[in-house]
Design an enzyme around this catalytic site. Sequence first.
Site, PDB file in Angstrom:
ATOM      1  N   ALA A  65       0.848  -1.201   0.000  1.00  0.00           N
ATOM      2  CA  ALA A  65       0.000   0.000   0.000  1.00  0.00           C
ATOM      3  C   ALA A  65       0.876   1.240   0.000  1.00  0.00           C
ATOM      4  CB  ALA A  65      -0.870  -0.010   1.253  1.00  0.00           C
ATOM      5  N   GLY A 110       0.958  -5.490   0.471  1.00  0.00           N
ATOM      6  CA  GLY A 110       0.123  -5.567  -0.728  1.00  0.00           C
ATOM      7  C   GLY A 110       0.902  -5.961  -1.976  1.00  0.00           C
ATOM      8  N   GLU A 113       0.895  -9.590  -1.816  1.00  0.00           N
ATOM      9  CA  GLU A 113      -0.483 -10.010  -2.096  1.00  0.00           C
ATOM     10  C   GLU A 113      -0.801  -9.917  -3.590  1.00  0.00           C
ATOM     11  OE1 GLU A 113      -2.049  -7.342   1.205  1.00  0.00           O
ATOM     12  OE2 GLU A 113      -3.432  -9.040   1.271  1.00  0.00           O
ATOM     13  N   GLU A 133       2.055  -6.583   7.747  1.00  0.00           N
ATOM     14  CA  GLU A 133       0.875  -5.815   8.176  1.00  0.00           C
ATOM     15  C   GLU A 133       0.592  -5.863   9.670  1.00  0.00           C
ATOM     16  OE1 GLU A 133       0.995  -7.591   5.407  1.00  0.00           O
ATOM     17  OE2 GLU A 133      -0.074  -6.597   3.782  1.00  0.00           O
TER      18      GLU A 133
HETATM   19  N1  COA Z   1       4.451   3.600   0.241  1.00  0.00           N
HETATM   20  C1  COA Z   1       4.884   4.823  -0.127  1.00  0.00           C
HETATM   21  N2  COA Z   1       6.197   5.121  -0.272  1.00  0.00           N
HETATM   22  C2  COA Z   1       7.078   4.136  -0.033  1.00  0.00           C
HETATM   23  C3  COA Z   1       6.683   2.845   0.366  1.00  0.00           C
HETATM   24  C4  COA Z   1       5.301   2.600   0.509  1.00  0.00           C
HETATM   25  N3  COA Z   1       4.827   1.387   0.842  1.00  0.00           N
HETATM   26  N4  COA Z   1       7.789   2.100   0.547  1.00  0.00           N
HETATM   27  C5  COA Z   1       8.833   2.899   0.258  1.00  0.00           C
HETATM   28  N5  COA Z   1       8.395   4.127  -0.080  1.00  0.00           N
HETATM   29  C6  COA Z   1       9.206   5.303  -0.443  1.00  0.00           C
HETATM   30  C7  COA Z   1       9.965   5.824   0.768  1.00  0.00           C
HETATM   31  O1  COA Z   1       9.150   6.640   1.588  1.00  0.00           O
HETATM   32  C8  COA Z   1      11.075   6.586   0.104  1.00  0.00           C
HETATM   33  O2  COA Z   1      10.622   7.822  -0.372  1.00  0.00           O
HETATM   34  P1  COA Z   1      11.275   9.207   0.228  1.00  0.00           P
HETATM   35  O3  COA Z   1      12.728   9.108  -0.051  1.00  0.00           O
HETATM   36  O4  COA Z   1      10.558  10.260  -0.554  1.00  0.00           O
HETATM   37  O5  COA Z   1      10.929   9.193   1.687  1.00  0.00           O
HETATM   38  C9  COA Z   1      11.358   5.733  -1.133  1.00  0.00           C
HETATM   39  O6  COA Z   1      10.213   4.940  -1.362  1.00  0.00           O
HETATM   40  C10 COA Z   1      12.526   4.810  -0.940  1.00  0.00           C
HETATM   41  O7  COA Z   1      12.308   4.080   0.262  1.00  0.00           O
HETATM   42  P2  COA Z   1      13.467   3.827   1.342  1.00  0.00           P
HETATM   43  O8  COA Z   1      12.831   3.325   2.585  1.00  0.00           O
HETATM   44  O9  COA Z   1      14.330   5.031   1.437  1.00  0.00           O
HETATM   45  O10 COA Z   1      14.288   2.681   0.582  1.00  0.00           O
HETATM   46  P3  COA Z   1      15.008   1.412   1.228  1.00  0.00           P
HETATM   47  O11 COA Z   1      15.663   0.701   0.083  1.00  0.00           O
HETATM   48  O12 COA Z   1      15.824   1.795   2.396  1.00  0.00           O
HETATM   49  O13 COA Z   1      13.795   0.476   1.782  1.00  0.00           O
HETATM   50  C11 COA Z   1      11.682  -0.684   1.712  1.00  0.00           C
HETATM   51  C12 COA Z   1      12.805  -0.007   0.906  1.00  0.00           C
HETATM   52  C13 COA Z   1      10.591  -1.033   0.712  1.00  0.00           C
HETATM   53  C14 COA Z   1      12.224  -1.941   2.355  1.00  0.00           C
HETATM   54  C15 COA Z   1      11.173   0.274   2.803  1.00  0.00           C
HETATM   55  O14 COA Z   1      10.869   1.515   2.182  1.00  0.00           O
HETATM   56  C16 COA Z   1       9.926  -0.224   3.487  1.00  0.00           C
HETATM   57  O15 COA Z   1      10.005  -1.044   4.382  1.00  0.00           O
HETATM   58  N6  COA Z   1       8.752   0.293   3.052  1.00  0.00           N
HETATM   59  C17 COA Z   1       7.497  -0.047   3.666  1.00  0.00           C
HETATM   60  C18 COA Z   1       7.026  -1.361   3.136  1.00  0.00           C
HETATM   61  C19 COA Z   1       5.795  -1.860   3.876  1.00  0.00           C
HETATM   62  O16 COA Z   1       5.766  -1.966   5.088  1.00  0.00           O
HETATM   63  N7  COA Z   1       4.785  -2.222   3.080  1.00  0.00           N
HETATM   64  C20 COA Z   1       3.617  -2.827   3.597  1.00  0.00           C
HETATM   65  C21 COA Z   1       2.506  -1.859   3.699  1.00  0.00           C
HETATM   66  S1  COA Z   1       1.099  -2.658   4.399  1.00  0.00           S
END
Ligand code: COA
Length: 260
Positions: A65, A110, A113, A133
């Site tokens: 998401a 998601g 998913e 989640e």
């Molecule tokens: N929604 C919106 N933006 C997201 C995102 C998400 N689910 N996941 C990553 N981003 C964005 C970050 O905010 C960042 O943007 P910014 O630099 O403008 O703040 C950009 O993508 C890069 O993410 P970053 O965290 O800096 O990269 P990373 O390589 O260190 O880590 C992830 C990548 C995906 C592991 C980490 O961002 C993460 O854990 N995201 C959340 C994933 C999550 O929990 N999803 C389940 C939702 S129910």
Amino acid sequence: MTDLVRLERRRTVAIVTIDRPERMNALSWATVQRLGEIGRELALDPTVRVCVLTGSGEKAFCAGADLKERQGMSRGQVREMLDAYRSELGWLTSSDFVSVAAINGVALGGGLELALTCDLRIAAPGATFGLPETGLGIIPGAGGTQRIARLIGESFALDLVLTGRRLDAGEALSLGLLNRVAPSADLLMDSTLKWLEPVAEGAPIAQRAALSAVRAAQRLPLDQGLDFEREAYERCLNSRDRDEALLALSEKRKPRFQGK
Ligand code: COA
């Protein structure tokens, strides 16, 4: 501003790419709607045999998401989003073509998913997977609890859903969450297309019958499933492609299937 999702055609294969690398290809409302539009467009085209779903860039298939958008959503809007996951993404396993997730990076929440909604899954060796989640005070809401339990069994599904831990591609393969792992990230698309060449080029009526029959096994009791298989076989038996395959065998040549 990108187009959110790109659609490319290569003969009988459609390649759908979520194109928001700056947000790790996260699923915003507009992205989900666009995926739905593309699904409806592809469903109208009987020449599509395989649909590959992937993410742009090297880091993410889809990070789930869009959490930045989610922060500004009311509870009612979140409910609408949950409905939209089902109505806009269900085509991935209800269309006449096979869908495959080509997972090029993180597939979280998601994002995983979404991959689970596809019929098949292949990943780059560095891809990572997880359903985080419960750590965010919610549960997977795009079919994840149901599909992962059906795919890898209740015990491993509970492990992943309750702990939210991350898996690498090797563990995902060993659990049966993935069908295969590509030799390298660069070869992910080539490996996907090569793997599914028999589907993309095979007998269309038999391919569709096989797809619908195996999918039916998920929802029907065995007796009804056997009836379903019998009806699906009948469509093949009455096809000219079946006669052509037998003729080609006797003439020691490749069959020329016409989907008739
Ligand atoms: N929604 C919106 N933006 C997201 C995102 C998400 N689910 N996941 C990553 N981003 C964005 C970050 O905010 C960042 O943007 P910014 O630099 O403008 O703040 C950009 O993508 C890069 O993410 P970053 O965290 O800096 O990269 P990373 O390589 O260190 O880590 C992830 C990548 C995906 C592991 C980490 O961002 C993460 O854990 N995201 C959340 C994933 C999550 O929990 N999803 C389940 C939702 S129910």
